[in-house]
Write a protein that holds these residues in place. Structure first.
Motif, PDB file in Angstrom:
ATOM      1  N   LEU A   1      11.156  17.115   8.210  1.00 12.96           N
ATOM      2  CA  LEU A   1       9.950  17.933   8.205  1.00 12.96           C
ATOM      3  C   LEU A   1      10.232  19.287   8.844  1.00 12.96           C
ATOM      4  CD1 LEU A   1       7.130  15.410   9.213  1.00 12.96           C
ATOM      5  CD2 LEU A   1       7.991  15.981   6.934  1.00 12.96           C
TER       6      LEU A   1
ATOM      7  N   GLN B   1       5.896  19.429  12.609  1.00 14.12           N
ATOM      8  CA  GLN B   1       6.312  18.363  13.525  1.00 14.12           C
ATOM      9  C   GLN B   1       5.323  18.299  14.681  1.00 14.12           C
ATOM     10  OE1 GLN B   1      10.328  19.152  14.779  1.00 14.12           O
ATOM     11  NE2 GLN B   1      11.091  19.242  12.690  1.00 14.12           N
TER      12      GLN B   1
ATOM     13  N   THR C   1      11.514  15.368  13.111  1.00 10.33           N
ATOM     14  CA  THR C   1      10.860  14.269  12.385  1.00 10.33           C
ATOM     15  C   THR C   1      11.438  14.154  10.988  1.00 10.33           C
ATOM     16  OG1 THR C   1       8.817  14.729  13.603  1.00 10.33           O
ATOM     17  CG2 THR C   1       8.621  13.353  11.641  1.00 10.33           C
ATOM     18  N   CYS C   2      11.626  12.910  10.551  1.00 10.71           N
ATOM     19  CA  CYS C   2      12.115  12.630   9.207  1.00 10.71           C
ATOM     20  C   CYS C   2      11.111  11.735   8.487  1.00 10.71           C
ATOM     21  CB  CYS C   2      13.482  11.936   9.280  1.00 10.71           C
ATOM     22  SG  CYS C   2      14.295  11.838   7.668  1.00 10.71           S
ATOM     23  N   ALA C   3      10.875  12.032   7.212  1.00 10.70           N
ATOM     24  CA  ALA C   3       9.973  11.240   6.372  1.00 10.70           C
ATOM     25  C   ALA C   3      10.792  10.411   5.386  1.00 10.70           C
ATOM     26  CB  ALA C   3       9.024  12.151   5.622  1.00 10.70           C
TER      27      ALA C   3
ATOM     28  N   THR D   1       4.453   6.412   3.454  1.00 11.57           N
ATOM     29  CA  THR D   1       5.583   7.102   4.063  1.00 11.57           C
ATOM     30  C   THR D   1       5.813   6.560   5.464  1.00 11.57           C
ATOM     31  OG1 THR D   1       5.072   9.115   2.818  1.00 11.57           O
ATOM     32  CG2 THR D   1       6.501   9.366   4.743  1.00 11.57           C
TER      33      THR D   1
ATOM     34  N   TYR E   1       7.657   7.555   9.046  1.00 12.43           N
ATOM     35  CA  TYR E   1       8.149   8.716   9.769  1.00 12.43           C
ATOM     36  C   TYR E   1       8.921   8.233  10.995  1.00 12.43           C
ATOM     37  CZ  TYR E   1       4.777  11.390   7.047  1.00 12.43           C
ATOM     38  OH  TYR E   1       4.071  11.965   6.012  1.00 12.43           O
TER      39      TYR E   1
ATOM     40  N   GLU F   1      10.510  10.013  14.508  1.00 10.76           N
ATOM     41  CA  GLU F   1      10.509  11.243  15.288  1.00 10.76           C
ATOM     42  C   GLU F   1      11.236  11.004  16.601  1.00 10.76           C
ATOM     43  OE1 GLU F   1       7.216  14.369  17.120  1.00 10.76           O
ATOM     44  OE2 GLU F   1       6.558  12.511  16.199  1.00 10.76           O
TER      45      GLU F   1
END
Length: 186
Positions: free
Chosen positions: A66, A71, A76-78, A89, A91, A93
């Motif tokens: 992201l 964020q 953060t990754c989705a 989704t 997430y 973080e």
């Protein structure tokens, strides 16, 4: 016949010989101690789920980082699961500047949130979600991976297909997977 009416207007009073119930105060969850530290400095959240774990979660695209402006507290990754309905989704973080207990009593604490211990072996972990009827349907699990550092795993559906308990179970699964991966790289 004797008829008595009692009206309470936000005040309490005592009547001799009558016990009044104690006001209910929400109790804070008791979190276990951390058995080891897994520092988050330099950890890319998009690398915290292995290809096998992504297959198990039915993630069907490339993990996406992201942008900083969307964020909350850290990188953060989705991870999208949207090949079939229902879509949702996950997430992950990495929060290198807040301890998990900050969600209980510190700057991240929100009184409208339901908080209970999460089962992430060896780490203090907290399930955190809005109370029923608050209109938000998601669930996050916060894991205290090191002193002053927290890993957040969140499950956010695109519609109301999941009951709250299932959302939190799914977020807990992702948190456990990410901690397992983090343990292998630290």
């Amino acid at each position: 016949m004797f008829l008595a009416v009692l009206t309470l207007g936000g005040c309490t009073s005592s009547v001799e010989g009558v016990a009044l119930p104690e006001p209910s105060v929400p109790r804070q969850p008791q979190l276990p101690a951390r058995t080891k530290d897994l520092p988050l400095q330099g950890v890319d959240p998009c690398t915290l789920l292995t290809p096998a774990q992504l297959d198990q979660l039915h993630e069907n695209g490339a993990p996406r980082r992201l942008a900083e402006d969307v964020q909350r507290d850290g990188p953060t990754c989705a991870f999208d699961v949207d090949a079939t309905t229902p879509t949702y989704t996950y997430y992950l973080e990495t929060i290198p500047s807040a301890d998990v207990r900050d969600w209980l009593t510190g700057a991240h604490h929100r009184s409208v949130m339901v908080q209970e211990p999460a089962d992430v072996p060896g780490f203090p972990a907290l399930v955190n979600h809005a109370a029923s009827g608050e209109g938000v349907q998601d669930c996050e699990v916060l894991v205290g991976v090191a002193d002053g550092q927290t890993l957040r795993a969140e499950m956010a559906p695109d519609d109301g297909s999941f009951p709250q308990q299932q959302l939190c179970a799914m977020a807990t699964t992702v948190a456990k997977m990410a901690v397992e991966t983090l343990e292998t790289v630290k």
